[in-house]
Motif scaffolding. Sequence first.
Motif, PDB file in Angstrom:
ATOM      1  N   ALA A 248       6.613  77.133  45.455  1.00 48.16           N
ATOM      2  CA  ALA A 248       5.310  77.660  45.030  1.00 48.16           C
ATOM      3  C   ALA A 248       4.837  78.724  46.029  1.00 48.16           C
ATOM      4  CB  ALA A 248       4.295  76.527  44.937  1.00 48.16           C
ATOM      5  N   VAL A 249       5.048  78.454  47.307  1.00 47.29           N
ATOM      6  CA  VAL A 249       4.616  79.382  48.360  1.00 47.29           C
ATOM      7  C   VAL A 249       5.499  80.634  48.365  1.00 47.29           C
ATOM      8  CG1 VAL A 249       4.275  79.648  50.854  1.00 47.29           C
ATOM      9  CG2 VAL A 249       3.837  77.435  49.764  1.00 47.29           C
ATOM     10  N   GLY A 250       6.800  80.416  48.423  1.00 53.85           N
ATOM     11  CA  GLY A 250       7.737  81.534  48.576  1.00 53.85           C
ATOM     12  C   GLY A 250       7.840  82.419  47.341  1.00 53.85           C
ATOM     13  N   ALA A 251       7.455  81.860  46.173  1.00 51.31           N
ATOM     14  CA  ALA A 251       7.489  82.663  44.953  1.00 51.31           C
ATOM     15  C   ALA A 251       6.106  83.216  44.636  1.00 51.31           C
ATOM     16  CB  ALA A 251       7.988  81.813  43.778  1.00 51.31           C
ATOM     17  N   GLY A 252       5.055  82.447  44.986  1.00 43.40           N
ATOM     18  CA  GLY A 252       3.687  82.860  44.670  1.00 43.40           C
ATOM     19  C   GLY A 252       3.212  82.262  43.358  1.00 43.40           C
ATOM     20  N   LEU A 253       3.402  80.956  43.201  1.00 40.40           N
ATOM     21  CA  LEU A 253       2.983  80.248  41.986  1.00 40.40           C
ATOM     22  C   LEU A 253       2.095  79.072  42.383  1.00 40.40           C
ATOM     23  CD1 LEU A 253       6.421  80.233  40.165  1.00 40.40           C
ATOM     24  CD2 LEU A 253       4.300  81.113  39.161  1.00 40.40           C
ATOM     25  N   PRO A 254       1.255  78.563  41.461  1.00 44.20           N
ATOM     26  CA  PRO A 254       0.451  77.387  41.824  1.00 44.20           C
ATOM     27  C   PRO A 254       1.362  76.177  42.072  1.00 44.20           C
ATOM     28  CG  PRO A 254      -0.311  78.383  39.751  1.00 44.20           C
ATOM     29  CD  PRO A 254       0.978  79.044  40.099  1.00 44.20           C
ATOM     30  N   PRO A 255       1.043  75.354  43.071  1.00 51.75           N
ATOM     31  CA  PRO A 255       1.906  74.196  43.363  1.00 51.75           C
ATOM     32  C   PRO A 255       2.069  73.270  42.162  1.00 51.75           C
ATOM     33  CG  PRO A 255      -0.026  74.224  44.814  1.00 51.75           C
ATOM     34  CD  PRO A 255      -0.071  75.470  43.998  1.00 51.75           C
ATOM     35  N   TYR A 256       1.018  73.161  41.339  1.00 51.50           N
ATOM     36  CA  TYR A 256       1.093  72.244  40.196  1.00 51.50           C
ATOM     37  C   TYR A 256       1.853  72.842  39.017  1.00 51.50           C
ATOM     38  CZ  TYR A 256      -3.083  75.061  39.492  1.00 51.50           C
ATOM     39  OH  TYR A 256      -3.944  76.123  39.418  1.00 51.50           O
ATOM     40  N   ALA A 257       2.272  74.111  39.153  1.00 54.11           N
ATOM     41  CA  ALA A 257       3.023  74.731  38.047  1.00 54.11           C
ATOM     42  C   ALA A 257       4.456  74.194  37.984  1.00 54.11           C
ATOM     43  CB  ALA A 257       3.053  76.253  38.238  1.00 54.11           C
ATOM     44  N   ILE A 258       4.974  73.767  39.139  1.00 52.74           N
ATOM     45  CA  ILE A 258       6.381  73.337  39.185  1.00 52.74           C
ATOM     46  C   ILE A 258       6.445  71.841  38.892  1.00 52.74           C
ATOM     47  CG2 ILE A 258       8.461  73.215  40.633  1.00 52.74           C
ATOM     48  CD1 ILE A 258       7.246  75.528  42.298  1.00 52.74           C
ATOM     49  N   SER A 259       6.726  71.508  37.636  1.00 57.23           N
ATOM     50  CA  SER A 259       6.711  70.089  37.303  1.00 57.23           C
ATOM     51  C   SER A 259       8.089  69.551  36.946  1.00 57.23           C
ATOM     52  CB  SER A 259       5.730  69.827  36.170  1.00 57.23           C
ATOM     53  OG  SER A 259       6.039  70.683  35.101  1.00 57.23           O
ATOM     54  N   ARG A 260       9.062  70.433  36.873  1.00 57.29           N
ATOM     55  CA  ARG A 260      10.430  69.956  36.634  1.00 57.29           C
ATOM     56  C   ARG A 260      11.282  70.375  37.826  1.00 57.29           C
ATOM     57  NH1 ARG A 260      14.795  72.107  32.170  1.00 57.29           N
ATOM     58  NH2 ARG A 260      16.203  70.316  32.312  1.00 57.29           N
ATOM     59  N   VAL A 261      11.802  69.398  38.532  1.00 54.22           N
ATOM     60  CA  VAL A 261      12.599  69.687  39.727  1.00 54.22           C
ATOM     61  C   VAL A 261      14.002  69.120  39.522  1.00 54.22           C
ATOM     62  CG1 VAL A 261      12.818  69.386  42.222  1.00 54.22           C
ATOM     63  CG2 VAL A 261      10.539  69.648  41.202  1.00 54.22           C
ATOM     64  N   ILE A 262      14.957  70.019  39.345  1.00 56.17           N
ATOM     65  CA  ILE A 262      16.349  69.586  39.158  1.00 56.17           C
ATOM     66  C   ILE A 262      17.041  69.647  40.518  1.00 56.17           C
ATOM     67  CG2 ILE A 262      18.519  69.979  37.929  1.00 56.17           C
ATOM     68  CD1 ILE A 262      16.987  71.559  35.823  1.00 56.17           C
ATOM     69  N   ALA A 263      17.394  68.489  41.044  1.00 64.65           N
ATOM     70  CA  ALA A 263      18.132  68.459  42.312  1.00 64.65           C
ATOM     71  C   ALA A 263      19.616  68.425  41.976  1.00 64.65           C
ATOM     72  CB  ALA A 263      17.737  67.234  43.121  1.00 64.65           C
ATOM     73  N   VAL A 264      20.332  69.396  42.505  1.00 64.78           N
ATOM     74  CA  VAL A 264      21.766  69.494  42.207  1.00 64.78           C
ATOM     75  C   VAL A 264      22.538  68.791  43.317  1.00 64.78           C
ATOM     76  CG1 VAL A 264      23.662  71.079  41.665  1.00 64.78           C
ATOM     77  CG2 VAL A 264      21.302  71.743  41.148  1.00 64.78           C
ATOM     78  N   THR A 265      23.497  67.962  42.899  1.00 67.35           N
ATOM     79  CA  THR A 265      24.340  67.293  43.888  1.00 67.35           C
ATOM     80  C   THR A 265      25.770  67.282  43.377  1.00 67.35           C
ATOM     81  OG1 THR A 265      24.625  65.298  45.216  1.00 67.35           O
ATOM     82  CG2 THR A 265      23.873  64.962  42.975  1.00 67.35           C
ATOM     83  N   LYS A 266      26.706  67.295  44.304  1.00 65.56           N
ATOM     84  CA  LYS A 266      28.114  67.198  43.920  1.00 65.56           C
ATOM     85  C   LYS A 266      28.495  65.736  43.782  1.00 65.56           C
ATOM     86  CE  LYS A 266      30.463  71.245  45.699  1.00 65.56           C
ATOM     87  NZ  LYS A 266      30.599  72.002  46.922  1.00 65.56           N
ATOM     88  N   ALA A 267      29.590  65.483  43.084  1.00 67.91           N
ATOM     89  CA  ALA A 267      30.079  64.115  42.914  1.00 67.91           C
ATOM     90  C   ALA A 267      30.778  63.610  44.178  1.00 67.91           C
ATOM     91  CB  ALA A 267      31.014  64.053  41.717  1.00 67.91           C
ATOM     92  N   TYR A 268      30.924  64.520  45.175  1.00 65.40           N
ATOM     93  CA  TYR A 268      31.397  64.149  46.517  1.00 65.40           C
ATOM     94  C   TYR A 268      30.532  64.985  47.463  1.00 65.40           C
ATOM     95  CZ  TYR A 268      33.817  68.527  45.626  1.00 65.40           C
ATOM     96  OH  TYR A 268      34.086  69.824  45.272  1.00 65.40           O
ATOM     97  N   SER A 269      30.847  65.010  48.733  1.00 66.09           N
ATOM     98  CA  SER A 269      30.015  65.791  49.664  1.00 66.09           C
ATOM     99  C   SER A 269      30.778  66.988  50.203  1.00 66.09           C
ATOM    100  CB  SER A 269      29.603  64.925  50.860  1.00 66.09           C
ATOM    101  OG  SER A 269      28.876  63.806  50.433  1.00 66.09           O
TER     102      SER A 269
END
Length: 426
Positions: A248-269
């Motif tokens: 929200a800060v680095g893009a310049g959007l309201p903090p409450y605008a971001i309501s879907r957060v997709i965390a990407v992870t690998k099936a290993y590390s």
Amino acid sequence: MPVTAIVGANWGDEGKGKLTDALAGSSNYVVRFQGGGNAGHTIINEYGKIALHLLPSGVCSPGTVNVIGPGVAFDIGDFFAELDDLLGKGVPAPDIRLSERAQLVLPVHRLFDGLEEERLGERQFGSTKKGIAPFYADKYLKLGVQVADLYDDDRLLERVKAALASKNVLLRHLYGKPEADAEALAAELRRNRERLKPFVCNTTELLQEAWRRGESILVEGQLGALRDPDHGIYPYSTSSSTLAGFAAVGAGLPPYAISRVIAVTKAYSSCVGTGPFVTELHGAEAEELRKRGGSAGEYGVTTGRPRRVGWFDAVATRYGCMVQGATEVALTNLDVLGYLDEIPICTGYRDASGTVTTEFPVNRLLESAQPVYETMPGWRTAIDDVRLFDKLPAEAQAYVLRLEGLIGVPVRQISVGPHREQLFER
Ligand code: GDP
């Protein structure tokens, strides 16, 4: 429409670029909000294999506006090199907007990055030497140069002089190098400013208006949660926040605008660079996984360095998803594990006293933590053509469900190959 963040749950290189590229077609805007050209995304689509560093991952989707927000470390030379490379591959000229408030990575930042790693010797951080740490240091010392400053000669020179004053003392007396000349540096920065001008605008107004109109916006993170300076494996972290909360800060959007957060992870590390990595593999076992991982083995997109690899770390990933505020998980590289009879999963860390925890510890304790593993049966077959969860081998389904249970966040997307279409929703 809610803003979607695509961010890393781990150390970076989770496959965020592929996911963003896949989702960019249905997004009006794709936004970079932090970092610079110091990490890379690999995307594979109809134009071939494309490594992106500074450009948002929507550049291959016609009609998508690609925004480089105020939080980004912007290097003019890298920007044009990457753009020219993209155009050379036949990608139609993308629509790119650069924040007039973004700050510039100066050649002297790169120089300091290299000199500092050299000075640290064996204690170095494994920097990509793109100048990112000195850039952010200057930004918070209020010595940065904004993109808008390029278009005011007096101001530009004044800002460059301010940035160089203390650096020249260090160059001469700490590193024993010649001083940098402010006039020459300002002239160098001015060289490409006319070519840059059409991209520059007030991206904050642009995005806020787009958001109010209900247009779809994707914000894409660079690196992962464990490289965040506040919540990650400091000091083996990066220099800007990698978290969706910072988007929200680095893009310049309201903090409450971001309501879907997709965390990407690998099936290993996997992990590039230094720092504690509890499930790290070594020797032949590591080489096998490294060779099979990603789209052409696990080698850094920016540096070409072999990535460190290990088994899935549920302690680190649960924590990474928590600090990201993940509402869902995208699991990538599941196909890579198809060669194994059994697949270990790290479910806890054992400390020096023998106590097992599932809480991700501070670095002081992380360095001596030992992984506690459980083992799941492997599926020993190729799954890269599968597009439905129910069509995955039973063992692969069980593996995904076990990871989901350990992370505590629903796995909604599963990626079974590096290509755009090798992805399905569950
Ligand atoms: P990012 O920085 O998070 O975008 O990740 P990178 O692009 O640095 O690294 C991810 C690597 O995995 C790249 O080589 C991708 O092409 C590759 N990749 C992404 N998803 C998959 C997948 O599901 N299977 C395989 N085999 N490779 C994938």
